[in-house]
Design a protein around this motif. Structure first.
Motif, PDB file in Angstrom:
ATOM      1  N   PHE A  58       0.859  -1.182   0.000  1.00 45.31           N
ATOM      2  CA  PHE A  58       0.000   0.000   0.000  1.00 45.31           C
ATOM      3  C   PHE A  58       0.896   1.232   0.000  1.00 45.31           C
ATOM      4  O   PHE A  58       1.857   1.303   0.779  1.00 45.31           O
ATOM      5  N   VAL A  73      -3.322   0.632  -3.845  1.00 46.27           N
ATOM      6  CA  VAL A  73      -3.083  -0.787  -3.585  1.00 46.27           C
ATOM      7  C   VAL A  73      -2.299  -1.311  -4.780  1.00 46.27           C
ATOM      8  O   VAL A  73      -2.793  -1.275  -5.911  1.00 46.27           O
ATOM      9  N   ILE A 182      -9.969  -3.161   0.906  1.00 43.70           N
ATOM     10  CA  ILE A 182      -8.594  -3.432   1.358  1.00 43.70           C
ATOM     11  C   ILE A 182      -8.568  -4.405   2.539  1.00 43.70           C
ATOM     12  O   ILE A 182      -7.588  -5.127   2.718  1.00 43.70           O
TER      13      ILE A 182
END
Length: 199
Positions: A58, A73, A182
């Motif tokens: 990240f 990401v 995420i």
């Protein structure tokens, strides 16, 4: 023969470099350069430590305005951005110059701290599910002490805005929908994911 080896060397160098350099038509040249610099540093860190994911990282570019996607990401294997979203910075990071930020690792500063973090175990807090962040650099090694965590908050919009979004107390704070995406990546990862916040 020397010419053959020279061509081979240059060609090999070109392909090796191209693998390391990420490009994206939605980002400026300066943003891509910063991204690639951080990406190369992340790759150095994870190559020497087996506890970090070699598949996903990240990255957060705090020089991008908070109303624009700046949390990325990244797929380290296929060299591409998988997802992106908005992320708030700390209220203490604001300066008198709009758009310019300052950073601090000090407790009670309410500032974002730059550096690499490892995403640790989740817990349930006042914002619901959140992930503890362990600062890996001198610039952010107070993260656990400061209770800096990755969490969602309803005031963070889902879509990009022309104005600045709400601020946190120093945590990377995202929209709930983005958090859910995420969250799946973090929970399914067998090793710790590195989060790099840079400027």
């Amino acid at each position: 023969m020397k010419l053959f080896y020279l061509i081979l060397f240059v060609t090999a160098g070109f392909f090796n470099t191209s693998k390391l350099n990420f490009k994206n038509e939605n980002m400026t040249d300066a943003e891509i350069e910063r991204f690639n610099n951080q990406l190369n540093e992340i790759k150095e860190v994870i190559s020497t430590d087996s506890k970090y994911s070699k598949k996903i990282a990240f990255l957060v570019d705090m020089r991008i305005k908070s109303g624009k996607n700046r949390f990325f990401v990244y797929d380290l294997v296929n060299n591409k951005i998988l997802d992106q979203g908005l992320v708030a910075h700390g209220s203490g990071s604001e300066t008198p110059v709009r758009g310019e930020l300052k950073f601090s690792n000090e407790p009670n500063s309410n500032c974002t701290a730059l550096g690499r973090y490892s995403i640790e175990k989740c817990y349930k807090g006042i914002f619901g599910k959140a992930y503890r962040l362990n600062g890996l650099d001198e610039t952010n090694n107070n993260a656990l002490k400061r209770a800096i965590v990755l969490h969602h908050y309803s005031a963070v919009p889902q879509e990009e805005q022309d104005y600045y979004i709400s601020r946190s107390k120093g945590c990377p704070m995202v929209n709930e929908q983005f958090f859910k995406r995420i969250e799946k990546i973090i929970d399914n990862s067998k090793s710790k994911i590195v989060l790099d916040i840079y400027y």
